[in-house]
Design a protein around this motif. Structure first.
Motif, PDB file in Angstrom:
ATOM      1  N   ALA A  53       0.835  -1.206   0.000  1.00  0.00           N
ATOM      2  CA  ALA A  53       0.000   0.000   0.000  1.00  0.00           C
ATOM      3  C   ALA A  53       0.865   1.249   0.000  1.00  0.00           C
ATOM      4  O   ALA A  53       0.588   2.207  -0.733  1.00  0.00           O
ATOM      5  CB  ALA A  53      -0.939  -0.017   1.205  1.00  0.00           C
ATOM      6  N   GLU A  54       1.914   1.254   0.800  1.00  0.00           N
ATOM      7  CA  GLU A  54       2.806   2.415   0.864  1.00  0.00           C
ATOM      8  C   GLU A  54       3.550   2.652  -0.449  1.00  0.00           C
ATOM      9  O   GLU A  54       3.874   3.788  -0.784  1.00  0.00           O
ATOM     10  CB  GLU A  54       3.816   2.239   2.004  1.00  0.00           C
ATOM     11  CG  GLU A  54       3.206   2.320   3.374  1.00  0.00           C
ATOM     12  CD  GLU A  54       4.163   1.929   4.491  1.00  0.00           C
ATOM     13  OE1 GLU A  54       3.829   2.223   5.644  1.00  0.00           O
ATOM     14  OE2 GLU A  54       5.223   1.320   4.222  1.00  0.00           O
ATOM     15  N   ASN A  55       3.815   1.590  -1.182  1.00  0.00           N
ATOM     16  CA  ASN A  55       4.574   1.709  -2.423  1.00  0.00           C
ATOM     17  C   ASN A  55       3.703   1.810  -3.670  1.00  0.00           C
ATOM     18  O   ASN A  55       4.215   2.073  -4.757  1.00  0.00           O
ATOM     19  CB  ASN A  55       5.528   0.524  -2.571  1.00  0.00           C
ATOM     20  CG  ASN A  55       6.751   0.678  -1.721  1.00  0.00           C
ATOM     21  OD1 ASN A  55       7.714   1.317  -2.122  1.00  0.00           O
ATOM     22  ND2 ASN A  55       6.709   0.126  -0.509  1.00  0.00           N
ATOM     23  N   SER A  56       2.415   1.618  -3.532  1.00  0.00           N
ATOM     24  CA  SER A  56       1.543   1.598  -4.713  1.00  0.00           C
ATOM     25  C   SER A  56       1.592   2.903  -5.493  1.00  0.00           C
ATOM     26  O   SER A  56       1.657   2.895  -6.725  1.00  0.00           O
ATOM     27  CB  SER A  56       0.103   1.253  -4.318  1.00  0.00           C
ATOM     28  OG  SER A  56      -0.426   2.257  -3.475  1.00  0.00           O
ATOM     29  N   LEU A  60       2.516   2.788  -9.379  1.00  0.00           N
ATOM     30  CA  LEU A  60       1.302   2.753 -10.196  1.00  0.00           C
ATOM     31  C   LEU A  60       0.727   4.170 -10.327  1.00  0.00           C
ATOM     32  O   LEU A  60       0.955   5.009  -9.458  1.00  0.00           O
ATOM     33  CB  LEU A  60       0.242   1.855  -9.550  1.00  0.00           C
ATOM     34  CG  LEU A  60       0.616   0.408  -9.290  1.00  0.00           C
ATOM     35  CD1 LEU A  60      -0.466  -0.266  -8.462  1.00  0.00           C
ATOM     36  CD2 LEU A  60       0.836  -0.341 -10.596  1.00  0.00           C
ATOM     37  N   ASN A  61      -0.045   4.385 -11.391  1.00  0.00           N
ATOM     38  CA  ASN A  61      -0.748   5.671 -11.455  1.00  0.00           C
ATOM     39  C   ASN A  61      -1.865   5.672 -10.413  1.00  0.00           C
ATOM     40  O   ASN A  61      -2.169   4.655  -9.807  1.00  0.00           O
ATOM     41  CB  ASN A  61      -1.254   5.949 -12.873  1.00  0.00           C
ATOM     42  CG  ASN A  61      -2.338   4.997 -13.319  1.00  0.00           C
ATOM     43  OD1 ASN A  61      -3.205   4.610 -12.554  1.00  0.00           O
ATOM     44  ND2 ASN A  61      -2.304   4.605 -14.580  1.00  0.00           N
ATOM     45  N   LYS A  62      -2.470   6.842 -10.191  1.00  0.00           N
ATOM     46  CA  LYS A  62      -3.422   6.999  -9.087  1.00  0.00           C
ATOM     47  C   LYS A  62      -4.604   6.031  -9.204  1.00  0.00           C
ATOM     48  O   LYS A  62      -5.011   5.424  -8.218  1.00  0.00           O
ATOM     49  CB  LYS A  62      -3.925   8.434  -9.044  1.00  0.00           C
ATOM     50  CG  LYS A  62      -4.770   8.735  -7.849  1.00  0.00           C
ATOM     51  CD  LYS A  62      -5.135  10.177  -7.743  1.00  0.00           C
ATOM     52  CE  LYS A  62      -5.980  10.418  -6.506  1.00  0.00           C
ATOM     53  NZ  LYS A  62      -6.291  11.820  -6.295  1.00  0.00           N
ATOM     54  N   ALA A  63      -5.159   5.864 -10.404  1.00  0.00           N
ATOM     55  CA  ALA A  63      -6.305   4.969 -10.586  1.00  0.00           C
ATOM     56  C   ALA A  63      -5.923   3.517 -10.268  1.00  0.00           C
ATOM     57  O   ALA A  63      -6.668   2.820  -9.589  1.00  0.00           O
ATOM     58  CB  ALA A  63      -6.834   5.073 -12.019  1.00  0.00           C
ATOM     59  N   LYS A  64      -4.773   3.086 -10.767  1.00  0.00           N
ATOM     60  CA  LYS A  64      -4.330   1.704 -10.507  1.00  0.00           C
ATOM     61  C   LYS A  64      -3.980   1.515  -9.032  1.00  0.00           C
ATOM     62  O   LYS A  64      -4.232   0.464  -8.475  1.00  0.00           O
ATOM     63  CB  LYS A  64      -3.127   1.362 -11.376  1.00  0.00           C
ATOM     64  CG  LYS A  64      -3.409   1.312 -12.833  1.00  0.00           C
ATOM     65  CD  LYS A  64      -3.738  -0.060 -13.254  1.00  0.00           C
ATOM     66  CE  LYS A  64      -3.871  -0.079 -14.763  1.00  0.00           C
ATOM     67  NZ  LYS A  64      -4.357  -1.319 -15.246  1.00  0.00           N
ATOM     68  N   ALA A  65      -3.391   2.520  -8.407  1.00  0.00           N
ATOM     69  CA  ALA A  65      -3.037   2.424  -6.993  1.00  0.00           C
ATOM     70  C   ALA A  65      -4.287   2.268  -6.139  1.00  0.00           C
ATOM     71  O   ALA A  65      -4.313   1.506  -5.175  1.00  0.00           O
ATOM     72  CB  ALA A  65      -2.223   3.636  -6.556  1.00  0.00           C
ATOM     73  N   THR A  66      -5.336   3.018  -6.470  1.00  0.00           N
ATOM     74  CA  THR A  66      -6.599   2.923  -5.731  1.00  0.00           C
ATOM     75  C   THR A  66      -7.215   1.550  -5.899  1.00  0.00           C
ATOM     76  O   THR A  66      -7.741   0.972  -4.958  1.00  0.00           O
ATOM     77  CB  THR A  66      -7.576   4.007  -6.232  1.00  0.00           C
ATOM     78  OG1 THR A  66      -6.972   5.277  -6.038  1.00  0.00           O
ATOM     79  CG2 THR A  66      -8.895   3.935  -5.466  1.00  0.00           C
ATOM     80  N   GLU A  67      -7.126   1.007  -7.093  1.00  0.00           N
ATOM     81  CA  GLU A  67      -7.655  -0.335  -7.392  1.00  0.00           C
ATOM     82  C   GLU A  67      -6.978  -1.361  -6.498  1.00  0.00           C
ATOM     83  O   GLU A  67      -7.552  -2.251  -5.969  1.00  0.00           O
ATOM     84  CB  GLU A  67      -7.369  -0.662  -8.870  1.00  0.00           C
ATOM     85  CG  GLU A  67      -7.893  -1.972  -9.332  1.00  0.00           C
ATOM     86  CD  GLU A  67      -7.523  -2.192 -10.797  1.00  0.00           C
ATOM     87  OE1 GLU A  67      -7.011  -3.273 -11.104  1.00  0.00           O
ATOM     88  OE2 GLU A  67      -7.727  -1.275 -11.596  1.00  0.00           O
TER      89      GLU A  67
END
Length: 67
Positions: A53-56, A60-67
């Motif tokens: 979670a800390e490295n997402s 990753l871009n914001k949309a992929k990180a949220t996913e």
């Protein structure tokens, strides 16, 4: 730096973990089979989930990180 802060083994493990994290996020984005395996698994322990979670947002871009 004191002997309780770090050592050559700590540094090697941290470096290796960073590579694993990069590879995991790469596979998550590029390989649908890998993503499916993760989704079908029991997930990650809390320690590793926190690291991911800390490295997402770094990998990753914001949309992929949220996913």
């Amino acid at each position: 730096m004191s002997v309780t802060d770090s050592c050559v083994i700590c540094e090697k493990l941290a470096s290796t973990m960073e590579r694993y994290i990069r590879v995991l996020f790469y596979l998550w984005e590029k390989e649908s089979e890998f993503r499916q395996k993760v989704e079908d698994s029991k997930g990650f322990c809390l320690n590793h989930f926190k690291i991911l979670a800390e490295n997402s947002v770094k990998h990753l871009n914001k949309a992929k990180a949220t996913e």
